[in-house]
Write a protein that holds these residues in place. Sequence first.
Motif, PDB file in Angstrom:
ATOM      1  N   PHE A   8       1.028  -1.348   0.014  1.00 54.03           N
ATOM      2  CA  PHE A   8      -0.045  -0.036   0.039  1.00 54.03           C
ATOM      3  C   PHE A   8       0.943   1.219  -0.230  1.00 54.03           C
ATOM      4  O   PHE A   8       0.811   2.057  -0.928  1.00 54.03           O
ATOM      5  CB  PHE A   8      -0.788   0.115   1.156  1.00 54.03           C
ATOM      6  CG  PHE A   8      -1.984   1.217   1.312  1.00 54.03           C
ATOM      7  CD1 PHE A   8      -3.099   1.135   0.790  1.00 54.03           C
ATOM      8  CD2 PHE A   8      -1.233   2.344   2.044  1.00 54.03           C
ATOM      9  CE1 PHE A   8      -3.953   2.450   0.758  1.00 54.03           C
ATOM     10  CE2 PHE A   8      -2.242   3.512   2.057  1.00 54.03           C
ATOM     11  CZ  PHE A   8      -3.344   3.482   1.549  1.00 54.03           C
ATOM     12  N   TRP A   9       1.856   1.153   0.978  1.00 59.17           N
ATOM     13  CA  TRP A   9       2.688   2.565   1.136  1.00 59.17           C
ATOM     14  C   TRP A   9       3.642   2.810  -0.011  1.00 59.17           C
ATOM     15  O   TRP A   9       3.942   3.802  -0.678  1.00 59.17           O
ATOM     16  CB  TRP A   9       3.537   2.491   2.376  1.00 59.17           C
ATOM     17  CG  TRP A   9       2.417   2.584   3.424  1.00 59.17           C
ATOM     18  CD1 TRP A   9       1.917   1.808   4.218  1.00 59.17           C
ATOM     19  CD2 TRP A   9       1.649   3.793   3.835  1.00 59.17           C
ATOM     20  NE1 TRP A   9       1.015   2.300   5.211  1.00 59.17           N
ATOM     21  CE2 TRP A   9       0.875   3.444   5.023  1.00 59.17           C
ATOM     22  CE3 TRP A   9       1.971   5.033   3.375  1.00 59.17           C
ATOM     23  CZ2 TRP A   9       0.197   4.562   5.591  1.00 59.17           C
ATOM     24  CZ3 TRP A   9       1.080   6.172   3.933  1.00 59.17           C
ATOM     25  CH2 TRP A   9       0.194   5.697   5.141  1.00 59.17           C
ATOM     26  N   ILE A  15       2.727   6.910  -6.506  1.00 59.54           N
ATOM     27  CA  ILE A  15       1.689   7.846  -7.108  1.00 59.54           C
ATOM     28  C   ILE A  15       1.940   9.449  -6.789  1.00 59.54           C
ATOM     29  O   ILE A  15       1.986  10.396  -7.451  1.00 59.54           O
ATOM     30  CB  ILE A  15       0.160   7.760  -6.233  1.00 59.54           C
ATOM     31  CG1 ILE A  15      -0.643   6.524  -6.735  1.00 59.54           C
ATOM     32  CG2 ILE A  15      -0.838   8.945  -6.406  1.00 59.54           C
ATOM     33  CD1 ILE A  15      -1.837   6.095  -5.891  1.00 59.54           C
ATOM     34  N   ILE A  16       2.542   9.761  -5.460  1.00 54.76           N
ATOM     35  CA  ILE A  16       3.370  10.846  -5.060  1.00 54.76           C
ATOM     36  C   ILE A  16       4.426  11.464  -6.087  1.00 54.76           C
ATOM     37  O   ILE A  16       4.315  12.382  -6.663  1.00 54.76           O
ATOM     38  CB  ILE A  16       3.609  10.885  -3.614  1.00 54.76           C
ATOM     39  CG1 ILE A  16       2.551  10.734  -2.626  1.00 54.76           C
ATOM     40  CG2 ILE A  16       4.435  12.461  -3.316  1.00 54.76           C
ATOM     41  CD1 ILE A  16       2.857  10.563  -1.114  1.00 54.76           C
ATOM     42  N   LYS A 132      -3.284  -0.130  -8.811  1.00 52.71           N
ATOM     43  CA  LYS A 132      -3.514  -1.502  -8.915  1.00 52.71           C
ATOM     44  C   LYS A 132      -5.091  -1.701  -8.526  1.00 52.71           C
ATOM     45  O   LYS A 132      -5.544  -2.596  -7.658  1.00 52.71           O
ATOM     46  CB  LYS A 132      -2.800  -2.391  -7.918  1.00 52.71           C
ATOM     47  CG  LYS A 132      -1.231  -2.173  -8.417  1.00 52.71           C
ATOM     48  CD  LYS A 132      -0.329  -3.066  -7.512  1.00 52.71           C
ATOM     49  CE  LYS A 132       1.186  -2.766  -7.734  1.00 52.71           C
ATOM     50  NZ  LYS A 132       1.626  -2.995  -9.095  1.00 52.71           N
ATOM     51  N   ASP A 133      -5.977  -1.133  -9.069  1.00 49.42           N
ATOM     52  CA  ASP A 133      -7.360  -1.172  -8.984  1.00 49.42           C
ATOM     53  C   ASP A 133      -7.939  -0.751  -7.488  1.00 49.42           C
ATOM     54  O   ASP A 133      -9.056  -1.115  -7.292  1.00 49.42           O
ATOM     55  CB  ASP A 133      -7.801  -2.762  -9.358  1.00 49.42           C
ATOM     56  CG  ASP A 133      -7.249  -3.162 -10.698  1.00 49.42           C
ATOM     57  OD1 ASP A 133      -7.322  -2.463 -11.512  1.00 49.42           O
ATOM     58  OD2 ASP A 133      -7.198  -4.428 -10.856  1.00 49.42           O
ATOM     59  N   SER A 134      -7.246   0.328  -6.992  1.00 47.66           N
ATOM     60  CA  SER A 134      -7.583   0.516  -5.743  1.00 47.66           C
ATOM     61  C   SER A 134      -7.999   1.702  -5.405  1.00 47.66           C
ATOM     62  O   SER A 134      -7.082   2.697  -5.708  1.00 47.66           O
ATOM     63  CB  SER A 134      -6.433   0.262  -4.576  1.00 47.66           C
ATOM     64  OG  SER A 134      -7.124   0.838  -3.320  1.00 47.66           O
ATOM     65  N   MET A 135      -9.314   2.232  -5.551  1.00 51.45           N
ATOM     66  CA  MET A 135      -9.920   3.580  -5.665  1.00 51.45           C
ATOM     67  C   MET A 135      -9.324   4.317  -4.401  1.00 51.45           C
ATOM     68  O   MET A 135      -9.183   5.500  -4.535  1.00 51.45           O
ATOM     69  CB  MET A 135     -11.427   3.574  -6.027  1.00 51.45           C
ATOM     70  CG  MET A 135     -11.736   4.916  -6.506  1.00 51.45           C
ATOM     71  SD  MET A 135     -11.289   5.322  -8.102  1.00 51.45           S
ATOM     72  CE  MET A 135     -11.221   7.305  -8.100  1.00 51.45           C
ATOM     73  N   PHE A 140      -6.368   8.457  -1.713  1.00 51.18           N
ATOM     74  CA  PHE A 140      -5.466   8.978  -0.538  1.00 51.18           C
ATOM     75  C   PHE A 140      -3.878   9.629  -1.221  1.00 51.18           C
ATOM     76  O   PHE A 140      -3.680  10.489  -0.710  1.00 51.18           O
ATOM     77  CB  PHE A 140      -5.058   7.563   0.322  1.00 51.18           C
ATOM     78  CG  PHE A 140      -4.076   7.952   1.424  1.00 51.18           C
ATOM     79  CD1 PHE A 140      -4.747   8.280   2.598  1.00 51.18           C
ATOM     80  CD2 PHE A 140      -2.875   7.383   1.315  1.00 51.18           C
ATOM     81  CE1 PHE A 140      -3.820   8.325   3.622  1.00 51.18           C
ATOM     82  CE2 PHE A 140      -1.947   7.395   2.440  1.00 51.18           C
ATOM     83  CZ  PHE A 140      -2.373   8.106   3.463  1.00 51.18           C
ATOM     84  N   GLY A 141      -3.568   8.959  -2.147  1.00 47.96           N
ATOM     85  CA  GLY A 141      -2.378   9.353  -2.909  1.00 47.96           C
ATOM     86  C   GLY A 141      -2.481  10.712  -3.576  1.00 47.96           C
ATOM     87  O   GLY A 141      -1.696  11.791  -3.222  1.00 47.96           O
ATOM     88  N   LEU A 142      -3.713  10.913  -4.041  1.00 48.56           N
ATOM     89  CA  LEU A 142      -3.729  12.585  -4.561  1.00 48.56           C
ATOM     90  C   LEU A 142      -4.096  13.469  -3.636  1.00 48.56           C
ATOM     91  O   LEU A 142      -3.454  14.652  -3.717  1.00 48.56           O
ATOM     92  CB  LEU A 142      -5.229  12.339  -5.593  1.00 48.56           C
ATOM     93  CG  LEU A 142      -4.962  11.681  -6.810  1.00 48.56           C
ATOM     94  CD1 LEU A 142      -6.277  11.765  -7.541  1.00 48.56           C
ATOM     95  CD2 LEU A 142      -3.981  12.439  -7.973  1.00 48.56           C
TER      96      LEU A 142
END
Length: 239
Positions: A8-9, A15-16, A132-135, A140-142
């Motif tokens: 996850f992290w 994403i960041i 990876k398909d996780s909205m 969270f990343g945005l």
Amino acid sequence: MAFDSPQFWIAVMQIIAIDIVLGGDNAVVIALACRRLPEHQRRLGIMWGVVGAIGLRVVLIFFALSLLAIPYLKIVGAVLLLWIGIKLLQPEPAEVHEVDASTTLVGAIKTIIVADAVMSLDNVIAIAGAAKDSMGLVIFGLVISVPIIVWGSQLVMRVMDRYPVTILIGAGLLGWIAGDMAITDVATKDWVSTQAKYLHWIAPPAMALLVIMLGKMLAARQQTKIGPVIDLVDEEKSN
């Protein structure tokens, strides 16, 4: 993907990094759109423009995540990411952003949201691949990365100017995600899982290396072509 899992992290950090590397132009657009607002409205324009841009990007990525479930579309997305990563390493053209600066708060917010939608194709594809398909991971990343871009854009740009290796790392990251997308497409993932598991380890770094090598090679060729032109212009100016 669990909130407390390392995967996850890692995805959040990807994403960041994607938003920081690809989001510099968005920060410039926000500044240009708000430049004619009265001083007391500029912060409001930036804040609500960013909120609207985040919301719009979440919607775009939601559709991207849905579309990437269609066979072969992840492969198409991977090819686009390879092109974006290679393009990232090319010398920047001397271009001027054509952005209408509004004198009203609502007008500035509209300009920011529309411009972000037009300029965010690369971000959307890259983030959809990293998520990876996780909205939930996307949101969270945005939420973390977009404010970093907007309010820390000057610092980010200085770091990129001072340490060009950060651009190289960003381009390599796009290649890495492209490699992962290509082997997890609906049309390829079953075959990879049963016949070629090694591709999970080989494809991402191989694509990252491909982007860096091709990007640097094409950039060197472009510099070779541009060099004599720049020398000629400088000579004419001196005369």
